[in-house]
Scaffold this active site. Structure first.
Site, PDB file in Angstrom:
ATOM      1  N   ASN A 168     -12.071 -11.118 -25.234  1.00 15.08           N
ATOM      2  CA  ASN A 168     -12.443 -11.350 -23.829  1.00 15.08           C
ATOM      3  C   ASN A 168     -13.425 -10.301 -23.299  1.00 15.08           C
ATOM      4  O   ASN A 168     -13.353  -9.884 -22.152  1.00 15.08           O
ATOM      5  CB  ASN A 168     -11.196 -11.414 -22.954  1.00 15.08           C
ATOM      6  CG  ASN A 168     -10.337 -10.178 -23.065  1.00 15.08           C
ATOM      7  OD1 ASN A 168     -10.654  -9.246 -23.809  1.00 15.08           O
ATOM      8  ND2 ASN A 168      -9.244 -10.148 -22.335  1.00 15.08           N
TER       9      ASN A 168
ATOM     10  N   LYS B 288     -15.808  -4.597 -26.083  1.00 16.25           N
ATOM     11  CA  LYS B 288     -15.159  -4.988 -27.333  1.00 16.25           C
ATOM     12  C   LYS B 288     -16.185  -5.417 -28.383  1.00 16.25           C
ATOM     13  O   LYS B 288     -17.362  -5.644 -28.061  1.00 16.25           O
ATOM     14  CB  LYS B 288     -14.146  -6.095 -27.047  1.00 16.25           C
ATOM     15  CG  LYS B 288     -12.996  -5.630 -26.156  1.00 16.25           C
ATOM     16  CD  LYS B 288     -11.938  -6.705 -25.966  1.00 16.25           C
ATOM     17  CE  LYS B 288     -10.765  -6.186 -25.147  1.00 16.25           C
ATOM     18  NZ  LYS B 288      -9.700  -7.199 -24.981  1.00 16.25           N
TER      19      LYS B 288
ATOM     20  N   HIS C 202     -12.344  -4.377 -21.841  1.00 19.97           N
ATOM     21  CA  HIS C 202     -10.990  -3.907 -21.521  1.00 19.97           C
ATOM     22  C   HIS C 202     -11.046  -3.076 -20.255  1.00 19.97           C
ATOM     23  O   HIS C 202     -12.025  -2.388 -19.984  1.00 19.97           O
ATOM     24  CB  HIS C 202     -10.434  -3.058 -22.668  1.00 19.97           C
ATOM     25  CG  HIS C 202      -9.213  -2.264 -22.303  1.00 19.97           C
ATOM     26  ND1 HIS C 202      -7.943  -2.766 -22.373  1.00 19.97           N
ATOM     27  CD2 HIS C 202      -9.079  -0.978 -21.837  1.00 19.97           C
ATOM     28  CE1 HIS C 202      -7.073  -1.851 -21.976  1.00 19.97           C
ATOM     29  NE2 HIS C 202      -7.739  -0.761 -21.653  1.00 19.97           N
TER      30      HIS C 202
ATOM     31  N   ARG D 255     -16.329 -11.226 -17.836  1.00 19.08           N
ATOM     32  CA  ARG D 255     -15.737 -12.089 -18.867  1.00 19.08           C
ATOM     33  C   ARG D 255     -16.248 -13.521 -18.764  1.00 19.08           C
ATOM     34  O   ARG D 255     -16.402 -14.203 -19.779  1.00 19.08           O
ATOM     35  CB  ARG D 255     -14.212 -12.043 -18.745  1.00 19.08           C
ATOM     36  CG  ARG D 255     -13.615 -10.748 -19.297  1.00 19.08           C
ATOM     37  CD  ARG D 255     -12.163 -10.586 -18.948  1.00 19.08           C
ATOM     38  NE  ARG D 255     -11.583  -9.415 -19.621  1.00 19.08           N
ATOM     39  CZ  ARG D 255     -10.481  -8.794 -19.224  1.00 19.08           C
ATOM     40  NH1 ARG D 255      -9.830  -9.238 -18.146  1.00 19.08           N
ATOM     41  NH2 ARG D 255     -10.025  -7.756 -19.883  1.00 19.08           N
TER      42      ARG D 255
END
Length: 262
Positions: A175, A69, A178, A163
């Site tokens: 977080n 992310k 994915h 994470r």
């Protein structure tokens, strides 16, 4: 009992151990804006395992989708190293930035929830890195490695997860990574980013050999025989044109359309 008889009995009772290995190498993609401390190259990881030589049917390789992310893109090399160290094979990689419309289409399950606008704004706020990963039981294995969706829970209960290592306490949307929840979701998500990627399991060993003899070899043999009889000036070009015209898996094409320009 003679020595030879004892040797024979031992050879019958002791089953052979068959060793297998798998090599997973990290990709060497270099992206712009990479931090200096993340430039260390990862070496190939060789995983050894032993089986009892039984004729049990082998499991099929699974595929899953992984996304680094926006806030974690600076850690992409470290995350990629973890992926390879854990025995995953990176089949496809994309570096891109999604539009809000694309994010809404990709994350259609939480549509209507309070967090959805924040999710769309966040996932379209910067570039992401997308991987297609392959491994036995890949979906569950990747979910185990990345940890719970809430970073605080990951830090408390899974401190070695991705994470927990790179996430900020209290975050649920930001977080780090994915992962697909199921094989069905993985197939849909993979085709979202890689429309031409084949998710179905590939044929192996005897099945692959049978397919080649039944579907591929007869066409190639016929083409090569005709090529030898015709004796064209450019055999490779002639063979390519003949295969296009006589592909049994596609509709027949007119000769002028199938001809490869020289």
């Amino acid at each position: 009992m003679h020595v030879d008889e004892r040797h024979f009995a031992a050879s019958v009772t002791i089953a052979p151990i068959i060793s297998q290995y798998r090599s997973a190498c990290p990709t060497e993609c270099d992206y712009a804006g990479e931090a200096e401390d993340d430039r260390s190259k990862s070496s190939a990881v060789i995983c050894f395992c032993e089986t009892d030589g039984s004729t049990e049917e082998k499991q099929d390789i699974e595929y899953t989708l992984a996304i680094v992310k926006p806030e974690a893109v600076v850690y992409r090399k470290r995350i990629e190293h973890i992926i390879c160290t854990e025995g995953f094979e990176i089949c496809q990689t994309r570096w891109l930035q999604l539009t809000p419309e694309q994010v809404s289409e990709f994350y259609n399950d939480p549509f209507g929830e309070k967090c959805f606008p924040s999710l769309v704004a966040y996932m379209s706020s910067g570039p992401i890195v997308v991987f297609v990963l392959a491994k036995l039981n890949a979906v569950e294995e990747w979910k185990l490695i990345i940890g719970p969706s809430t970073v605080t829970e990951a830090i408390l209960y899974f401190p070695d997860s991705i994470r927990a290592r790179y996430g900020q306490r209290g975050e649920t949307i930001k977080n780090v990574v994915h992962g697909s929840d199921s094989c069905e979701q993985a197939e849909r998500e993979i085709h979202f980013f890689f429309p031409n990627f084949i998710v179905e399991p590939l044929l192996r060993e005897e099945k692959a050999e049978d397919f080649l003899w039944e579907a591929v070899n007869p066409v190639l043999v016929e083409a090569l025989i005709l090529c030898c009889k015709s004796k064209p000036t450019d055999p490779v070009l002639w063979l390519a044109n003949w295969l296009i015209l006589n592909n049994p898996n596609k509709p027949k094409l007119p000769g002028d359309l199938a001809l490869i320009p020289t």
